[in-house]
Design a protein around this motif. Structure first.
Motif, PDB file in Angstrom:
ATOM      1  N   UNK B 403       0.839  -1.209   0.000  1.00 23.22           N
ATOM      2  CA  UNK B 403       0.000   0.000   0.000  1.00 23.22           C
ATOM      3  C   UNK B 403       0.871   1.254   0.000  1.00 23.22           C
ATOM      4  N   UNK B 404       1.917   1.225   0.819  1.00 25.13           N
ATOM      5  CA  UNK B 404       2.762   2.411   0.913  1.00 25.13           C
ATOM      6  C   UNK B 404       3.444   2.704  -0.416  1.00 25.13           C
ATOM      7  N   UNK B 405       3.737   1.651  -1.165  1.00 27.50           N
ATOM      8  CA  UNK B 405       4.314   1.894  -2.491  1.00 27.50           C
ATOM      9  C   UNK B 405       3.355   2.667  -3.385  1.00 27.50           C
ATOM     10  N   UNK B 406       2.065   2.544  -3.094  1.00 27.98           N
ATOM     11  CA  UNK B 406       1.052   3.281  -3.864  1.00 27.98           C
ATOM     12  C   UNK B 406       0.722   4.615  -3.208  1.00 27.98           C
ATOM     13  N   UNK B 407       1.498   5.003  -2.205  1.00 31.29           N
ATOM     14  CA  UNK B 407       1.286   6.301  -1.575  1.00 31.29           C
ATOM     15  C   UNK B 407       0.178   6.313  -0.539  1.00 31.29           C
ATOM     16  N   UNK B 408      -0.226   5.142  -0.069  1.00 33.09           N
ATOM     17  CA  UNK B 408      -1.288   5.061   0.939  1.00 33.09           C
ATOM     18  C   UNK B 408      -0.774   4.261   2.125  1.00 33.09           C
ATOM     19  N   UNK B 409      -0.933   4.802   3.321  1.00 35.07           N
ATOM     20  CA  UNK B 409      -0.592   4.058   4.525  1.00 35.07           C
ATOM     21  C   UNK B 409      -1.897   3.554   5.130  1.00 35.07           C
ATOM     22  N   UNK B 410      -2.149   2.246   5.060  1.00 37.63           N
ATOM     23  CA  UNK B 410      -3.466   1.741   5.447  1.00 37.63           C
ATOM     24  C   UNK B 410      -3.665   1.630   6.954  1.00 37.63           C
ATOM     25  N   UNK B 411      -2.620   1.790   7.743  1.00 41.94           N
ATOM     26  CA  UNK B 411      -2.786   1.681   9.184  1.00 41.94           C
ATOM     27  C   UNK B 411      -1.714   0.804   9.805  1.00 41.94           C
ATOM     28  N   UNK B 412      -1.977   0.384  11.036  1.00 42.79           N
ATOM     29  CA  UNK B 412      -0.969  -0.348  11.789  1.00 42.79           C
ATOM     30  C   UNK B 412      -1.176  -1.849  11.673  1.00 42.79           C
ATOM     31  N   UNK B 413      -0.120  -2.568  11.266  1.00 43.39           N
ATOM     32  CA  UNK B 413      -0.161  -4.026  11.295  1.00 43.39           C
ATOM     33  C   UNK B 413      -0.085  -4.461  12.754  1.00 43.39           C
ATOM     34  N   UNK B 437     -10.120   5.564  -2.082  1.00 37.68           N
ATOM     35  CA  UNK B 437      -8.764   5.283  -2.578  1.00 37.68           C
ATOM     36  C   UNK B 437      -8.111   4.201  -1.727  1.00 37.68           C
ATOM     37  N   UNK B 438      -8.277   4.329  -0.403  1.00 41.81           N
ATOM     38  CA  UNK B 438      -7.731   3.314   0.503  1.00 41.81           C
ATOM     39  C   UNK B 438      -8.288   1.941   0.156  1.00 41.81           C
ATOM     40  N   UNK B 439      -9.596   1.893  -0.088  1.00 37.17           N
ATOM     41  CA  UNK B 439     -10.235   0.615  -0.406  1.00 37.17           C
ATOM     42  C   UNK B 439      -9.634   0.016  -1.675  1.00 37.17           C
ATOM     43  N   UNK B 440      -9.451   0.865  -2.638  1.00 35.00           N
ATOM     44  CA  UNK B 440      -8.885   0.413  -3.918  1.00 35.00           C
ATOM     45  C   UNK B 440      -7.490  -0.167  -3.709  1.00 35.00           C
ATOM     46  N   UNK B 441      -6.650   0.588  -3.003  1.00 30.44           N
ATOM     47  CA  UNK B 441      -5.260   0.186  -2.817  1.00 30.44           C
ATOM     48  C   UNK B 441      -5.156  -1.029  -1.914  1.00 30.44           C
ATOM     49  N   UNK B 445      -3.764  -4.744  -2.748  1.00 27.54           N
ATOM     50  CA  UNK B 445      -2.613  -5.255  -1.992  1.00 27.54           C
ATOM     51  C   UNK B 445      -2.928  -6.610  -1.373  1.00 27.54           C
ATOM     52  N   UNK B 446      -4.121  -6.730  -0.817  1.00 30.50           N
ATOM     53  CA  UNK B 446      -4.503  -8.004  -0.198  1.00 30.50           C
ATOM     54  C   UNK B 446      -4.580  -9.085  -1.274  1.00 30.50           C
ATOM     55  N   UNK B 447      -5.197  -8.716  -2.389  1.00 30.03           N
ATOM     56  CA  UNK B 447      -5.322  -9.686  -3.479  1.00 30.03           C
ATOM     57  C   UNK B 447      -3.951 -10.136  -3.958  1.00 30.03           C
ATOM     58  N   UNK B 448      -3.047  -9.215  -4.135  1.00 28.15           N
ATOM     59  CA  UNK B 448      -1.702  -9.542  -4.612  1.00 28.15           C
ATOM     60  C   UNK B 448      -0.990 -10.439  -3.609  1.00 28.15           C
ATOM     61  N   UNK B 449      -1.160 -10.139  -2.342  1.00 31.14           N
ATOM     62  CA  UNK B 449      -0.492 -10.923  -1.312  1.00 31.14           C
ATOM     63  C   UNK B 449      -1.056 -12.343  -1.260  1.00 31.14           C
ATOM     64  N   UNK B 450      -2.367 -12.448  -1.422  1.00 28.76           N
ATOM     65  CA  UNK B 450      -2.981 -13.774  -1.388  1.00 28.76           C
ATOM     66  C   UNK B 450      -2.590 -14.581  -2.608  1.00 28.76           C
ATOM     67  N   UNK B 451      -2.370 -13.874  -3.716  1.00 22.37           N
ATOM     68  CA  UNK B 451      -1.978 -14.573  -4.948  1.00 22.37           C
ATOM     69  C   UNK B 451      -0.494 -14.879  -4.965  1.00 22.37           C
ATOM     70  N   UNK B 452       0.214 -14.437  -3.960  1.00 24.40           N
ATOM     71  CA  UNK B 452       1.646 -14.707  -3.906  1.00 24.40           C
ATOM     72  C   UNK B 452       2.439 -13.911  -4.908  1.00 24.40           C
ATOM     73  N   UNK B 453       1.853 -12.821  -5.384  1.00 21.01           N
ATOM     74  CA  UNK B 453       2.554 -12.004  -6.371  1.00 21.01           C
ATOM     75  C   UNK B 453       3.777 -11.354  -5.737  1.00 21.01           C
ATOM     76  N   UNK B 454       4.877 -11.291  -6.498  1.00 23.55           N
ATOM     77  CA  UNK B 454       6.089 -10.691  -5.939  1.00 23.55           C
ATOM     78  C   UNK B 454       5.879  -9.192  -5.702  1.00 23.55           C
ATOM     79  N   UNK B 455       6.509  -8.704  -4.676  1.00 20.36           N
ATOM     80  CA  UNK B 455       6.391  -7.271  -4.402  1.00 20.36           C
ATOM     81  C   UNK B 455       7.306  -6.511  -5.313  1.00 20.36           C
ATOM     82  N   UNK B 456       6.880  -5.335  -5.693  1.00 23.65           N
ATOM     83  CA  UNK B 456       7.766  -4.436  -6.448  1.00 23.65           C
ATOM     84  C   UNK B 456       8.943  -4.064  -5.571  1.00 23.65           C
TER      85      UNK B 456
END
Lengths: 522, 459, 129
Positions: B403-413, B437-441, B445-456
């Motif tokens: 998310x932060x790579x997209x300029x959005x900080x979604x909160x605290x893990x 915008x947060x919802x979009x990002x 991000x969640x979808x990419x993580x679940x799909x195991x997509x590599x991080x940029x």
């Protein structure tokens, strides 16, 4: 005294001033505008419906009953209802009823009221510092972490102790940490020592801190030279003593020449030696607490390192410790990785824990760091040298002018960055007390020195001019002191009823304590 | 001469003569033993010009990602609220910025009256009779309340809800170890303090009970019930409250709370990477003489003028010393000024309106995000401005990074006991568009993580 | 009270407290010296009726604006009465330290302790040391 002088709360000593002591009547019948203006609180301003705030638009669908009724506030808090112009005018007018350091001399002992550079405000306001969230991930806060790391190094250098924590919020918070670290250290060695020694010249925060940390205070006497009575210390230092808390120079402005012997005695019984850094301004680059034998040093960034005092905070009270105490420091600590990147280390199993949220008063770190960058090694040393020079000069000037010896120096001959006079002869011979002298100084446009502290000296006046005052200021202040003494010799009632020119005159503190009114009734 | 000193050669000569020494060194030679005299230079760089220092601090700032640089939903104790221009302006005035503590009240009426006004505002906000003039910040205020309880009843246990901010719990433990009180933690259930466990934990040896409102997961607690559970014990009831929520939530004074403390950062203070801000400390009348910190009181002068003084100073360290109610000396006076200015800026209606806005936007955000694939609510409790989600991923940190790579900080893990949790905070600065915008990002991000997509790889 | 005074019919404790003994009940207070040193008193925190007090130990506190002081019990016993008027007017202690400014009345548990107290003359002698 003319009306013009009555209005000028803040005297600029560089400007030629009328000799107040010739013209001041015992009681001025004319009120200054600030005196005429009666205090009204923000709650007494405004009118129902006025506001300064415009709420952002409700841009989401409104849903009812999101909060159960029983959780809801029934009546709004009775906050003020004012427009922005009213708000601004109220607080700006209120500000003019305050004396402040930018406006005038402030020789408060052990407070180190030195100039607050405005560069520091400018850099602290940079969004990269001011709008940085404390839980921002370290990789996105490298500037902040590097600043903290470098500040720790610089503070460690000044104290001569390598391990620094920036966490405590103020001096007394740092003290509490120091005593808790001592406790953790002894507990780690299987000991629960119960006593902490403090000299009878100690600042009040020392005994209060000791009790909060679960220890008992034992007082150590002061010798005739104003230092620790080493024989008394030797008698009281036993294996129940956890720590000796000291400041050097002490609150009499005296550098204790026996400091090494003192350290030996305390270390000899296994205790730690704690340095109250309130008086660090006297010794930067000249002598280091670590080299004197101290195990723990706390700093007051709002004293030595120019963080503005703010009328009572914010401050910041980092501490530095020796190797044996390092494992117990609060977490997290800032660490530099092999790749040169910075992060927080939370994995500190022996840490005493936390003293507060997040990592401390970062806004104060920015200012202190800017100060250290500005001055550098030579500048910090020059600051301390000048602080000591100014104090000795003011002392010499006062002694020169106080020909009758009404306010003699309480201890010693020379001083470090501050000195204590005793008003006892003045009280006996002229009939005015230290309190009266202080109140009359207000009419001369000065903030008085610290009064009635340290407790050891009768009618004490503790003065610390700091290094940022000019010789002219010191001369003018000394002249005012002499003028007040001369005036009292002729008529003590003038000082006894002072001040006359301040927005309010002497206040009924007993009444305020007997029947406290600490909020506006609404 | 160094940057802020002014001693010329002529000054030095004159001053040394008046003092009666031959050199500056002599002042030190005669007072400091040689063995503790530092003869080397401090290992620090040389001093620099104002321009250079500014450039350096600016470069450091540029290496921080602040709320200016990303769209942030990070909260967990400090929040990116808007700081009004009048607060900045008033806090930077010389007359408020540079004076010392008001020990000479005749020339400190500005600062003392501000304290009185602040105390009144906090008393109003919390519904409690007495407030002090500020303490350092939230977690240490919680610990200070613990010390007050210990001085009051001398009992040996604190009962603390796991809903307290983790820093408050840790700080309480650190302080309590100092004055020998045990801290017992009561877990949450369904996002709020477990009522049965809470009641069971409170006994005759309980010195104080502590809970947060809203709690760390953003949930609104049943404060009245939690307070009532301590009724038959000696315990002082302490609540740590987020002050910005007091426009909509019932104030602690009306819930049976004895001492309300909290973090004041939401009230017009900068984030400043964690401080300085201020802590507030309010209590029922019964605790007036045990309150820590400075208190300003109203009085009159010899001519009958209304004025203000520091009062009840016999509680404090400089008089009562080892028996003081606290060791606090310097607190947060300037920040408290910012706080009362902020509350006056919001005004009676503004605080409530702001609260309502937060409640609605927070609800919208929670519903919108919980509708994303792989995202669900961690609890269903009512919330005001912050809430917790559970993400269907192994590594929430990785989601945050994306998310932060997209300029959005979604909160605290979040960490244990909610290792797949994400804590999302709202302020009035986060609009519906920001939330969308947060919802979009976050969704991506969640979808990419679940799909195991590599991080940029971060640029 | 303008001038120092130390009534002859009272017994004194070196820590600036006095006792007026009447049978097995003593009225206790602080001396002129103590109230003068403290300044105008603003708060007296009395113990509860029924509390025991022990000779030479503190049993209460008095506060002025700038000072707090323990009040030391010159004799041991049980508190039977407390001067409630001081709650509203603690300054009475300054104005009439030996009369209306009395602090507590104690039922003595060890009446013989009175022999350990100082006479007016002996107490006054300690003040000039």
């Amino acid at each position: 005294m003319t009306l013009a002088n009555a209005n000028r709360l803040h005297a600029d000593p560089g400007v030629e001033r009328e000799p107040l002591h010739h013209d001041v009547p015992a009681a001025s019948s004319a009120e200054s505008p600030l005196q005429r203006e009666r205090a009204t609180t923000i709650f007494e301003q405004g009118a129902p419906g006025r506001r300064a705030f415009t709420c952002p638009e409700m841009d989401v669908p409104v849903v009812d009953d999101l909060l159960p009724e029983r959780f809801r506030r029934a009546q709004p808090a009775r906050l003020p209802e004012v427009s922005e112009p009213e708000l601004v005018r109220h607080y700006v007018r209120l500000s003019k009823r305050n004396y402040d350091l930018d406006s005038g001399f402030y020789p408060l002992g052990s407070c180190t009221m030195k100039h607050n550079p405005r560069l520091h405000e400018k850099v602290a306001a940079l969004a990269g510092h001011a709008r940085l969230h404390p839980l921002q991930r370290p990789e996105h806060a490298q500037g902040a972490l590097e600043l903290m790391h470098d500040l720790e190094h610089a503070l460690g250098e000044v104290a001569g102790l390598p391990h620094v924590s920036l966490q405590p919020s103020a001096g007394s918070h740092g003290e509490l940490l120091g005593v808790l670290l001592t406790r953790a250290y002894h507990e780690s060695r299987g000991e629960r020592r119960v006593k902490v020694l403090t000299p009878d010249t100690a600042h009040g925060t020392n005994p209060a801190t000791v009790t909060m940390a679960g220890f008992e205070v034992v007082r150590v006497a002061t010798n005739a030279q104003g230092g620790v009575d080493v024989d008394d210390l030797r008698a009281k230092a036993d294996d129940q003593v956890a720590c000796l808390m000291l400041t050097n120079p002490n609150t009499l402005g005296i550098f204790d020449a026996n400091i090494e012997e003192i350290a030996k005695i305390v270390h000899g019984v296994g205790g730690t030696l704690y340095y109250d850094g309130a008086n660090l301004n006297a010794v930067m680059g000249i002598s280091r607490p670590g080299d004197m034998g101290f195990d723990i040093v706390h700093y007051n960034l709002h004293k030595t390192f120019t963080q503005p005092h703010g009328g009572g905070g914010p401050g910041s009270g980092p501490i530095a410790v020796s190797d044996r105490l390092a494992p117990f420091l609060p977490k997290p600590i800032v660490v530099k990785g092999e790749d040169g990147g910075f992060s927080f280390d939370h994995d500190r199993p022996d840490s005493v824990g936390r003293l507060r949220g997040f990592q401390g008063n970062y806004g104060c770190f920015v200012r202190a760091y800017a100060y250290i960058c500005s001055l550098g090694a030579e500048g910090l040393k020059d600051a301390s040298q000048t602080a000591v020079l100014n104090a000795n000069y003011l002392l010499a000037k006062l002694r020169e002018l106080d020909t009758e010896g009404r306010i003699p120096l309480a201890f010693g001959e020379l001083c470090m960055h501050e000195f204590v006079l005793s008003g006892a002869p003045m009280k006996k011979e002229l009939g005015i007390r230290t309190l009266d002298l202080a109140k009359r100084l207000l009419d001369h446009g000065y903030h008085p020195p610290t009064v009635y502290f340290p407790l050891l000296v009768d009618e004490a006046l503790l003065m610390e001019p700091t290094e940022t005052e000019t010789k002219e200021t010191l001369d003018a202040f000394a002249e005012s002191m002499a003028a007040i003494l001369a005036e009292a010799a002729e008529d003590p009632t003038v000082a006894q009823n002072a001040p006359y020119t301040t927005p309010v005159r002497r206040l009924d503190e007993a009444g305020a304590a007997k029947r406290p009114v600490i909020r506006q009734p609404l | 001469m160094s940057r802020y000193t002014a001693t010329t050669e002529a000054d030095l000569a004159a001053m040394l003569e008046t003092i009666g020494v031959s050199s500056l060194d002599e002042l030190f030679d005669r007072q400091i033993p040689e063995r503790v005299r530092l003869r080397e230079r401090l290992d620090l760089p040389e001093g620099r010009s104002e321009q250079d220092v500014y450039a350096h601090l600016r470069d450091l700032a540029a290496r921080n990602t602040s709320a200016e640089d990303e769209l942030t939903f990070l909260g967990a104790g400090m929040y990116d609220h808007y700081v009004p221009a009048v607060v900045d302006m008033l806090m930077s005035r010389s007359e408020f910025l540079t004076p010392y503590t008001p020990y000479q009240p005749e020339i400190s009426q500005g600062g003392l009256q501000v304290m009185f006004e602040y105390q009144t505002a906090i008393s109003e906000l919390t519904g409690l009779a007495v407030s002090n003039a500020s303490v350092y910040e939230g977690p240490s205020a919680v610990a200070a309340a613990g010390y007050l309880a210990k001085l009051t009843n001398g009992k040996g246990r604190f009962v603390a809800s796991a809903g307290l901010h983790p820093h408050s719990l840790e700080t309480l433990r650190t302080y309590a170890h100092g004055y020998d009180v045990e801290v017992v933690e009561v877990p949450l259930r369904d996002g709020v303090t477990d009522a049965d466990a809470w009641a069971a934990a409170i006994d005759d040896d309980t010195s104080a009970v502590f809970f947060a409102q809203p709690n760390f997961l953003g949930a609104v607690e049943d404060a009245e019930a939690l307070a009532a559970a301590a009724k038959d014990s000696p315990a002082v009831v302490v609540a740590q409250v987020d002050p910005i929520t007091l426009g909509v939530l019932k104030p602690p004074g009306e819930c049976g709370v004895d001492v309300a403390v909290g973090e004041g950062q939401s009230l017009g203070q900068r984030l400043d990477f964690g401080g300085p801000s201020f802590g507030f400390f309010a209590a029922t009348e019964a605790y007036l003489r045990r309150m820590p910190g400075r208190i300003a009181g109203e009085t009159t002068d010899v001519d009958g003028r209304r004025g203000f003084v520091l009062t009840l100073q016999t509680r404090e360290q400089h008089i009562r010393r080892e028996k003081a109610t606290s060791n606090i000396c310097t607190a947060q006076a300037l920040n408290a000024l910012g706080g009362v200015v902020y509350l006056s800026w919001l005004g009676k209606e503004g605080l409530a309106e702001l609260g309502e806005l937060l409640v609605q936007r927070t609800h919208y955000a929670r519903e919108t995000l919980a509708a994303l694939d792989g995202v669900e609510k961690l609890h269903e409790q009512p919330v005001v401005r912050e809430f917790a989600l559970r993400l269907g991923v192994r590594d929430v940190d990785a989601v945050v990074r994306r998310c932060q790579e997209q300029g959005v900080n979604p909160g605290l893990a979040l960490t244990e006991p909610h290792p797949s949790g994400l804590l999302v905070a709202l302020t009035e600065q986060r609009t519906k568009a920001d939330i969308d915008r947060l919802a979009e990002v976050l969704g991506a991000a969640v979808a990419a993580e679940r799909a195991g997509a590599p991080q940029e790889v971060a640029a | 009270m303008a001038d120092a005074s130390y009534p002859e019919d009272l017994l004194y404790h070196a820590e600036h407290d006095w006792a007026r003994i009447d049978g097995d009940v003593a009225t206790l207070g602080i001396t002129w010296y103590a109230q003068d040193a403290l300044g105008e008193l603003v708060f007296f925190d009395p113990p509860e009726v029924g509390t025991s007090v022990t000779r030479d130990e503190p049993y209460a506190e008095v506060e002025s604006v700038k000072a707090v002081s323990d009040v030391i019990a010159p004799l041991s016993g049980e508190i039977v009465e407390v001067n409630a008027a001081l709650a509203d007017s603690p300054e009475t202690i300054n104005e009439d330290a030996y009369g209306e400014g009395w602090l507590v009345k104690v039922h003595l548990s060890e009446p013989a302790e009175r022999d350990g107290l100082l006479s007016q003359a002996d107490y006054v002698a300690t003040l000039s040391q």
